[in-house]
Design a protein around this motif. Structure first.
Motif, PDB file in Angstrom:
ATOM      1  N   PRO A 259       0.842  -1.210   0.000  1.00 30.90           N
ATOM      2  CA  PRO A 259       0.000   0.000   0.000  1.00 30.90           C
ATOM      3  C   PRO A 259       0.875   1.257   0.000  1.00 30.90           C
ATOM      4  O   PRO A 259       1.911   1.323   0.676  1.00 30.90           O
ATOM      5  N   TYR A 260       0.445   2.227  -0.749  1.00 31.49           N
ATOM      6  CA  TYR A 260       1.161   3.500  -0.794  1.00 31.49           C
ATOM      7  C   TYR A 260       0.731   4.358   0.391  1.00 31.49           C
ATOM      8  O   TYR A 260      -0.440   4.469   0.707  1.00 31.49           O
ATOM      9  N   ARG A 261       1.736   4.972   1.029  1.00 30.43           N
ATOM     10  CA  ARG A 261       1.473   5.832   2.171  1.00 30.43           C
ATOM     11  C   ARG A 261       1.925   7.240   1.808  1.00 30.43           C
ATOM     12  O   ARG A 261       3.074   7.467   1.415  1.00 30.43           O
ATOM     13  N   SER A 262       1.036   8.195   1.969  1.00 29.78           N
ATOM     14  CA  SER A 262       1.328   9.579   1.633  1.00 29.78           C
ATOM     15  C   SER A 262       2.268  10.185   2.673  1.00 29.78           C
ATOM     16  O   SER A 262       2.430   9.635   3.773  1.00 29.78           O
ATOM     17  N   PRO A 263       2.884  11.321   2.367  1.00 29.78           N
ATOM     18  CA  PRO A 263       3.740  11.973   3.362  1.00 29.78           C
ATOM     19  C   PRO A 263       3.013  12.320   4.656  1.00 29.78           C
ATOM     20  O   PRO A 263       3.589  12.212   5.735  1.00 29.78           O
ATOM     21  N   ASN A 264       1.745  12.726   4.564  1.00 26.39           N
ATOM     22  CA  ASN A 264       1.000  13.046   5.780  1.00 26.39           C
ATOM     23  C   ASN A 264       0.779  11.805   6.640  1.00 26.39           C
ATOM     24  O   ASN A 264       0.814  11.868   7.869  1.00 26.39           O
ATOM     25  N   GLN A 265       0.535  10.665   6.003  1.00 23.58           N
ATOM     26  CA  GLN A 265       0.356   9.437   6.772  1.00 23.58           C
ATOM     27  C   GLN A 265       1.656   9.041   7.465  1.00 23.58           C
ATOM     28  O   GLN A 265       1.643   8.636   8.640  1.00 23.58           O
ATOM     29  N   ARG A 266       2.762   9.161   6.767  1.00 21.51           N
ATOM     30  CA  ARG A 266       4.056   8.833   7.372  1.00 21.51           C
ATOM     31  C   ARG A 266       4.385   9.797   8.506  1.00 21.51           C
ATOM     32  O   ARG A 266       4.922   9.394   9.546  1.00 21.51           O
ATOM     33  N   ARG A 267       4.025  11.047   8.328  1.00 22.41           N
ATOM     34  CA  ARG A 267       4.265  12.046   9.373  1.00 22.41           C
ATOM     35  C   ARG A 267       3.388  11.776  10.589  1.00 22.41           C
ATOM     36  O   ARG A 267       3.846  11.875  11.738  1.00 22.41           O
ATOM     37  N   ASN A 268       2.129  11.433  10.379  1.00 21.11           N
ATOM     38  CA  ASN A 268       1.227  11.158  11.501  1.00 21.11           C
ATOM     39  C   ASN A 268       1.644   9.900  12.254  1.00 21.11           C
ATOM     40  O   ASN A 268       1.414   9.798  13.465  1.00 21.11           O
ATOM     41  N   ASP A 269       2.247   8.939  11.540  1.00 21.76           N
ATOM     42  CA  ASP A 269       2.728   7.737  12.225  1.00 21.76           C
ATOM     43  C   ASP A 269       3.801   8.090  13.253  1.00 21.76           C
ATOM     44  O   ASP A 269       3.873   7.476  14.326  1.00 21.76           O
ATOM     45  N   VAL A 270       4.624   9.068  12.910  1.00 19.83           N
ATOM     46  CA  VAL A 270       5.681   9.476  13.837  1.00 19.83           C
ATOM     47  C   VAL A 270       5.120  10.343  14.956  1.00 19.83           C
ATOM     48  O   VAL A 270       5.502  10.195  16.130  1.00 19.83           O
ATOM     49  N   LEU A 271       4.191  11.237  14.620  1.00 20.72           N
ATOM     50  CA  LEU A 271       3.678  12.163  15.622  1.00 20.72           C
ATOM     51  C   LEU A 271       2.696  11.507  16.588  1.00 20.72           C
ATOM     52  O   LEU A 271       2.653  11.875  17.774  1.00 20.72           O
ATOM     53  N   TYR A 272       1.926  10.553  16.094  1.00 20.44           N
ATOM     54  CA  TYR A 272       0.871   9.971  16.936  1.00 20.44           C
ATOM     55  C   TYR A 272       0.966   8.456  17.053  1.00 20.44           C
ATOM     56  O   TYR A 272       0.234   7.864  17.861  1.00 20.44           O
ATOM     57  N   GLY A 273       1.821   7.807  16.244  1.00 16.39           N
ATOM     58  CA  GLY A 273       1.944   6.364  16.279  1.00 16.39           C
ATOM     59  C   GLY A 273       0.989   5.682  15.305  1.00 16.39           C
ATOM     60  O   GLY A 273       0.093   6.321  14.733  1.00 16.39           O
ATOM     61  N   PRO A 274       1.206   4.405  15.070  1.00 19.61           N
ATOM     62  CA  PRO A 274       2.263   3.585  15.685  1.00 19.61           C
ATOM     63  C   PRO A 274       3.573   3.667  14.911  1.00 19.61           C
ATOM     64  O   PRO A 274       3.590   3.737  13.686  1.00 19.61           O
ATOM     65  N   ILE A 275       4.698   3.670  15.629  1.00 19.64           N
ATOM     66  CA  ILE A 275       6.035   3.660  15.033  1.00 19.64           C
ATOM     67  C   ILE A 275       6.538   2.223  15.036  1.00 19.64           C
ATOM     68  O   ILE A 275       6.611   1.586  16.097  1.00 19.64           O
ATOM     69  N   SER A 276       6.881   1.742  13.850  1.00 13.58           N
ATOM     70  CA  SER A 276       7.321   0.353  13.728  1.00 13.58           C
ATOM     71  C   SER A 276       8.796   0.233  13.357  1.00 13.58           C
ATOM     72  O   SER A 276       9.277  -0.883  13.178  1.00 13.58           O
ATOM     73  N   ARG A 277       9.510   1.348  13.235  1.00 12.46           N
ATOM     74  CA  ARG A 277      10.933   1.311  12.883  1.00 12.46           C
ATOM     75  C   ARG A 277      11.774   1.760  14.069  1.00 12.46           C
ATOM     76  O   ARG A 277      11.291   2.481  14.953  1.00 12.46           O
ATOM     77  N   PRO A 278      13.043   1.346  14.100  1.00 18.75           N
ATOM     78  CA  PRO A 278      13.930   1.824  15.176  1.00 18.75           C
ATOM     79  C   PRO A 278      14.072   3.344  15.141  1.00 18.75           C
ATOM     80  O   PRO A 278      14.107   3.956  14.072  1.00 18.75           O
ATOM     81  N   VAL A 279      14.144   3.948  16.300  1.00 16.74           N
ATOM     82  CA  VAL A 279      14.254   5.399  16.448  1.00 16.74           C
ATOM     83  C   VAL A 279      15.577   5.714  17.148  1.00 16.74           C
ATOM     84  O   VAL A 279      15.935   5.061  18.138  1.00 16.74           O
ATOM     85  N   VAL A 280      16.268   6.713  16.624  1.00 18.05           N
ATOM     86  CA  VAL A 280      17.533   7.166  17.219  1.00 18.05           C
ATOM     87  C   VAL A 280      17.371   8.642  17.577  1.00 18.05           C
ATOM     88  O   VAL A 280      17.158   9.483  16.692  1.00 18.05           O
ATOM     89  N   ILE A 281      17.447   8.963  18.862  1.00 16.66           N
ATOM     90  CA  ILE A 281      17.373  10.344  19.342  1.00 16.66           C
ATOM     91  C   ILE A 281      18.801  10.860  19.520  1.00 16.66           C
ATOM     92  O   ILE A 281      19.600  10.254  20.255  1.00 16.66           O
ATOM     93  N   ILE A 282      19.117  11.973  18.862  1.00 19.07           N
ATOM     94  CA  ILE A 282      20.481  12.497  18.835  1.00 19.07           C
ATOM     95  C   ILE A 282      20.500  13.845  19.546  1.00 19.07           C
ATOM     96  O   ILE A 282      19.726  14.751  19.201  1.00 19.07           O
ATOM     97  N   LEU A 283      21.394  13.989  20.518  1.00 21.45           N
ATOM     98  CA  LEU A 283      21.537  15.218  21.295  1.00 21.45           C
ATOM     99  C   LEU A 283      22.812  15.946  20.872  1.00 21.45           C
ATOM    100  O   LEU A 283      23.857  15.313  20.665  1.00 21.45           O
ATOM    101  N   HIS A 284      22.731  17.261  20.760  1.00 19.82           N
ATOM    102  CA  HIS A 284      23.878  18.062  20.351  1.00 19.82           C
ATOM    103  C   HIS A 284      24.699  18.491  21.563  1.00 19.82           C
ATOM    104  O   HIS A 284      24.391  18.153  22.711  1.00 19.82           O
ATOM    105  N   GLY A 285      25.755  19.270  21.311  1.00 23.16           N
ATOM    106  CA  GLY A 285      26.622  19.767  22.368  1.00 23.16           C
ATOM    107  C   GLY A 285      26.230  21.164  22.808  1.00 23.16           C
ATOM    108  O   GLY A 285      25.227  21.736  22.352  1.00 23.16           O
ATOM    109  N   ILE A 286      27.057  21.747  23.664  1.00 20.17           N
ATOM    110  CA  ILE A 286      26.772  23.063  24.223  1.00 20.17           C
ATOM    111  C   ILE A 286      26.872  24.123  23.127  1.00 20.17           C
ATOM    112  O   ILE A 286      27.702  24.044  22.216  1.00 20.17           O
TER     113      ILE A 286
END
Length: 406
Positions: free
Chosen positions: A266-293
């Motif tokens: 099934p084709y997923r539009s950009p809005n659907q992919r964006r809503n999956d991240v903002l509201y779930g469900p997320i099915s892929r690994p997520v990496v949170i990256i923090l910057h320096g001072i």
């Protein structure tokens, strides 16, 4: 004196000639007789000072010069010296410019004479120069290609972990060789500039720094539905509100393209992919990256890390500290190297959007951010409150000694 007598007296005092007096009158009370011969030095001292001994008289008195005379004399001398130095410098610079001009003219003429005068010659010259540059770059790339240096404490757990990450030898994380790219990867500054030059725009043509979760379009807003949209990365910004004091934290998301294995997917539009991240469900690994001072998630090293994650199919999230990334600071508390409350809130929100507890989440910190994730993992692990989705963390350039005094 007799008024009827015409008397004229002339008296002249001199060290060389003494006194001469001339009297033409008849009745005078005082007559000064002078000798026509010249008075000697000893006679002058004896007559004036009462002695002819030179040592008894002492040194001759010197004329005392006033400060104004000394300053004027010094100013004249300094101005004369400055004028002479300026003339010498001007002459030397003029001679130097003449010599340089002659040398450049000779070299220019020799270079012009050595240039080829035919198209074949130019092709040969350009090919030779390009080959020399390429050979140099290949040697530089080979010299910089090497596996990472690993330093750790000699404990049984670290030994097993290092052996696991070094197997197989050609593909292990700690054993495989890291090869920089030509021209850009072999030069750190050029690589950083190239990372900043990468376009940071989302699919709607908007700068991701101007997008927030409050005005992002949803699937009902008629977003782009062309099939090519799923084959590109999705970049957008989410602003999270911290429940403790209402602070705003900006999260810059980078979502990899959707994998399409067959025409039945099934084709997923950009809005659907964006809503999956903002509201779930997320099915892929997520990496949170923090910057320096004094940085934010738009810096080159953060973008490079996010790109490396999305190239492998993972979702990357650039974490901006309080007051960073263009979001104004609205609370008395700012970000520090020890306050882990914001990171804890963001991790819990993202974990709550995941489809299940088997989807991994990693936290990566740089410099000050490295200290934050290390402290966060230690606090949650000690209290037994670490979310099950948090699979691990990476500390890059962690300061080992932090004190409020320095």
């Amino acid at each position: 004196k007799d008024k009827k007598t015409n008397t004229h007296t002339t008296t002249s005092t001199s060290r060389a000639q003494g006194f001469k007096s001339e009297n033409k009158g008849e009745a005078t009370n005082e007559i000064i007789e002078t000798s026509s011969k010249e008075e000697t030095e000893e006679e002058y001292r004896l007559r004036v000072y009462g002695t002819s001994n030179v040592t008894a008289l002492g040194p001759a008195p010197r004329r005392r010069h006033s400060s104004r005379d000394r300053d004027s004399t010094r100013g004249v001398r300094l101005s004369t010296e400055a004028s002479a130095a300026t003339n010498v410098t001007t002459a030397s610079m003029r001679n130097l410019s003449r010599r340089l001009s002659r040398n450049l003219s000779r070299r220019r003429s020799s270079i012009v004479e050595s240039l080829p005068d035919s198209p074949q010659g130019w092709v040969t010259l350009v090919t030779t120069a390009a080959s020399a540059v390429l050979a140099y770059e290949l040697r530089l790339q080979k010299s910089l290609t090497s596996p990472p240096n690993v330093f750790c404490q000699d404990t049984p757990y670290n030994t097993r972990l290092r052996r696991m990450l070094s197997t197989p030898a050609d593909r292990g994380i700690l054993s495989r060789k890291i090869q920089p790219s030509l021209l850009v990867g072999t030069r750190g500054r050029l690589a950083s500039i190239a990372a900043y030059a990468v376009p940071h725009w989302n699919e709607d043509g908007l700068n991701m720094d101007d997008c927030s979760s409050h005005h992002l379009p949803t699937s009902d807003d008629g977003a782009d539905s062309t099939p090519t949209s799923s084959s590109t990365k999705l970049l957008f910004r989410e602003v999270m509100h911290m429940g403790s004091d209402g602070a705003e934290i900006a999260i810059d998301w980078e979502v990899p393209p959707e994998p399409i294995t067959s025409s039945h997917d099934p084709y997923r539009s950009p809005n659907q992919r964006r809503n999956d991240v903002l509201y779930g469900p997320i099915s892929r690994p997520v990496v949170i990256i923090l910057h320096g001072i004094n940085n934010d998630a738009s810096f080159g090293y953060i973008r490079s890390l996010m790109k490396a994650c999305t190239d492998r199919g993972w979702i990357a999230a650039g974490f901006n500290f309080r007051g960073c990334g263009g979001v104004p600071l609205k609370t008395p508390r700012g970000y520090t190297g020890s306050f882990t409350g914001d990171l804890r809130t963001v991790v819990n929100n993202v974990v709550g959007r995941m489809v299940n507890e088997h989807v991994p989440l990693f936290v990566v910190g740089n410099s000050l951010g490295a200290n934050l994730i290390t402290k966060y993992l230690g606090e949650e692990g000690r209290c037994g409150t670490l979310p099950p989705n948090v699979a691990g963390g990476i500390s890059l350039g962690n300061p080992l000694q932090i004190h409020s005094g320095n």
